[in-house]
Scaffold this motif. Structure first.
Motif, PDB file in Angstrom:
ATOM      1  N   ASP A  13       0.833  -1.197   0.000  1.00 11.95           N
ATOM      2  CA  ASP A  13       0.000   0.000   0.000  1.00 11.95           C
ATOM      3  C   ASP A  13       0.874   1.255   0.000  1.00 11.95           C
ATOM      4  N   HIS A  14       1.916   1.289   0.823  1.00 12.79           N
ATOM      5  CA  HIS A  14       2.817   2.443   0.863  1.00 12.79           C
ATOM      6  C   HIS A  14       3.615   2.567  -0.435  1.00 12.79           C
ATOM      7  N   TYR A  15       3.914   1.453  -1.062  1.00 13.77           N
ATOM      8  CA  TYR A  15       4.639   1.487  -2.334  1.00 13.77           C
ATOM      9  C   TYR A  15       3.732   2.034  -3.450  1.00 13.77           C
ATOM     10  N   ALA A  16       2.506   1.550  -3.489  1.00 14.25           N
ATOM     11  CA  ALA A  16       1.573   1.956  -4.544  1.00 14.25           C
ATOM     12  C   ALA A  16       1.039   3.372  -4.334  1.00 14.25           C
ATOM     13  N   ARG A  17       0.865   3.760  -3.067  1.00 11.71           N
ATOM     14  CA  ARG A  17       0.329   5.077  -2.739  1.00 11.71           C
ATOM     15  C   ARG A  17       1.207   5.742  -1.686  1.00 11.71           C
ATOM     16  N   PRO A  18       2.412   6.147  -2.106  1.00 11.20           N
ATOM     17  CA  PRO A  18       3.352   6.715  -1.133  1.00 11.20           C
ATOM     18  C   PRO A  18       2.824   7.998  -0.504  1.00 11.20           C
ATOM     19  N   ARG A  19       3.067   8.131   0.772  1.00 10.01           N
ATOM     20  CA  ARG A  19       2.695   9.335   1.513  1.00 10.01           C
ATOM     21  C   ARG A  19       3.900  10.274   1.520  1.00 10.01           C
ATOM     22  N   ASN A  20       3.647  11.561   1.435  1.00 13.79           N
ATOM     23  CA  ASN A  20       4.688  12.594   1.532  1.00 13.79           C
ATOM     24  C   ASN A  20       5.747  12.484   0.441  1.00 13.79           C
ATOM     25  N   ARG A  21       5.344  12.046  -0.716  1.00 14.66           N
ATOM     26  CA  ARG A  21       6.270  11.977  -1.846  1.00 14.66           C
ATOM     27  C   ARG A  21       6.278  13.331  -2.542  1.00 14.66           C
ATOM     28  N   ASP A  55       7.447  19.596   8.386  1.00 16.15           N
ATOM     29  CA  ASP A  55       7.031  18.921   7.155  1.00 16.15           C
ATOM     30  C   ASP A  55       8.209  18.104   6.649  1.00 16.15           C
ATOM     31  N   VAL A  56       7.922  17.037   5.948  1.00 16.02           N
ATOM     32  CA  VAL A  56       8.966  16.164   5.421  1.00 16.02           C
ATOM     33  C   VAL A  56       8.450  15.503   4.150  1.00 16.02           C
ATOM     34  N   ARG A  57       9.344  15.388   3.176  1.00 18.08           N
ATOM     35  CA  ARG A  57       9.011  14.740   1.907  1.00 18.08           C
ATOM     36  C   ARG A  57      10.180  13.869   1.477  1.00 18.08           C
ATOM     37  N   PHE A  58       9.878  12.932   0.598  1.00 14.93           N
ATOM     38  CA  PHE A  58      10.950  12.123   0.015  1.00 14.93           C
ATOM     39  C   PHE A  58      10.734  12.027  -1.481  1.00 14.93           C
ATOM     40  N   SER A  59      11.828  11.777  -2.180  1.00 17.74           N
ATOM     41  CA  SER A  59      11.760  11.530  -3.618  1.00 17.74           C
ATOM     42  C   SER A  59      12.835  10.512  -3.955  1.00 17.74           C
ATOM     43  N   SER A  66      12.294  -0.071  -0.294  1.00 23.00           N
ATOM     44  CA  SER A  66      12.899   1.243  -0.031  1.00 23.00           C
ATOM     45  C   SER A  66      11.862   2.355  -0.116  1.00 23.00           C
ATOM     46  N   GLN A  67      10.968   2.272  -1.083  1.00 25.02           N
ATOM     47  CA  GLN A  67       9.968   3.316  -1.261  1.00 25.02           C
ATOM     48  C   GLN A  67       8.907   3.266  -0.158  1.00 25.02           C
ATOM     49  N   ALA A  68       8.475   2.074   0.215  1.00 24.84           N
ATOM     50  CA  ALA A  68       7.493   1.939   1.297  1.00 24.84           C
ATOM     51  C   ALA A  68       8.091   2.394   2.620  1.00 24.84           C
ATOM     52  N   SER A  69       9.347   2.053   2.848  1.00 25.20           N
ATOM     53  CA  SER A  69      10.010   2.453   4.085  1.00 25.20           C
ATOM     54  C   SER A  69      10.101   3.975   4.184  1.00 25.20           C
ATOM     55  N   ALA A  70      10.442   4.630   3.076  1.00 28.11           N
ATOM     56  CA  ALA A  70      10.524   6.094   3.059  1.00 28.11           C
ATOM     57  C   ALA A  70       9.155   6.709   3.345  1.00 28.11           C
ATOM     58  N   SER A  71       8.119   6.156   2.755  1.00 26.25           N
ATOM     59  CA  SER A  71       6.765   6.642   2.974  1.00 26.25           C
ATOM     60  C   SER A  71       6.363   6.504   4.441  1.00 26.25           C
ATOM     61  N   MET A  72       6.611   5.327   5.014  1.00 26.42           N
ATOM     62  CA  MET A  72       6.282   5.091   6.421  1.00 26.42           C
ATOM     63  C   MET A  72       7.065   6.022   7.336  1.00 26.42           C
ATOM     64  N   MET A  73       8.358   6.194   7.030  1.00 26.87           N
ATOM     65  CA  MET A  73       9.206   7.044   7.853  1.00 26.87           C
ATOM     66  C   MET A  73       8.697   8.478   7.871  1.00 26.87           C
ATOM     67  N   ALA A 125      15.565  -1.192   3.165  1.00 30.33           N
ATOM     68  CA  ALA A 125      14.646  -0.722   4.199  1.00 30.33           C
ATOM     69  C   ALA A 125      15.214   0.433   5.011  1.00 30.33           C
ATOM     70  N   THR A 126      16.529   0.473   5.182  1.00 23.73           N
ATOM     71  CA  THR A 126      17.129   1.482   6.056  1.00 23.73           C
ATOM     72  C   THR A 126      17.606   2.734   5.323  1.00 23.73           C
ATOM     73  N   LEU A 127      17.610   2.724   3.994  1.00 27.98           N
ATOM     74  CA  LEU A 127      18.187   3.838   3.239  1.00 27.98           C
ATOM     75  C   LEU A 127      17.569   5.184   3.617  1.00 27.98           C
ATOM     76  N   ALA A 128      16.261   5.312   3.583  1.00 25.80           N
ATOM     77  CA  ALA A 128      15.609   6.595   3.894  1.00 25.80           C
ATOM     78  C   ALA A 128      15.916   7.040   5.316  1.00 25.80           C
TER      79      ALA A 128
END
Length: 147
Positions: A13-21, A55-59, A66-73, A125-128
């Motif tokens: 879900d976080h991969y398909a619909r990333p939060r704060n991207r 505020d925080v964002r990732f790209s 990696s993408q889901a972990s960044a979204s969750m973080m 998983a730890t990159l972000a």
């Protein structure tokens, strides 16, 4: 549905619909790391106010982990004080090392706990989390130097 299936569903879900991207205009913190082994690349940007992550964002791009972990973080740290953020980073990295502990404060990021069984995926998983940790460290060093 098993706990493993639920965790897989949270990750996808976080991969398909990333939060704060996305990108932040004029961030206080902006840092990027690249994992050359698998090609994951993550940039984290944060705006800080009164010792908090306002505020925080990732790209970037990479695998689902990696993408889901960044979204969750980003969801987890938004609004938190910097000391709390450092504690969450430390706790997440301990979880990824397979250390015993209370990981409930990590919320949905607990879904990544199973990654610890696959050493080649731990960096994904730890990159972000490492990006945020290093970005905050560099920001503080710059602030301490008057930059």
């Amino acid at each position: 549905m098993s706990l493993g299936d639920l965790y897989q569903e949270v990750i996808m879900d976080h991969y398909a619909r990333p939060r704060n991207r996305g990108e932040l205009p004029a961030p206080d913190v902006s840092f990027e790391l690249h994992n050359p082994v698998c090609g994951d690349r993550i940039r984290v940007q944060a705006r800080l106010e009164d010792g908090r992550v306002a505020d925080v964002r990732f790209s970037g791009q990479g695998c689902s982990i990696s993408q889901a972990s960044a979204s969750m973080m980003t969801q987890l740290v938004k609004g938190k004080g910097l000391a709390d953020v450092r504690g969450l980073i430390e706790r997440f990295l301990a979880m990824m090392k397979g250390e015993a502990g209370d990981y409930k404060p990590l919320g949905e990021a607990q879904a990544l706990q199973g990654v610890a069984r696959f050493p080649v995926r731990i960096k994904c998983a730890t990159l972000a989390w490492h990006v945020l940790e290093e970005g905050l460290r560099r920001h503080e060093e710059g602030a301490a130097d008057g930059r």
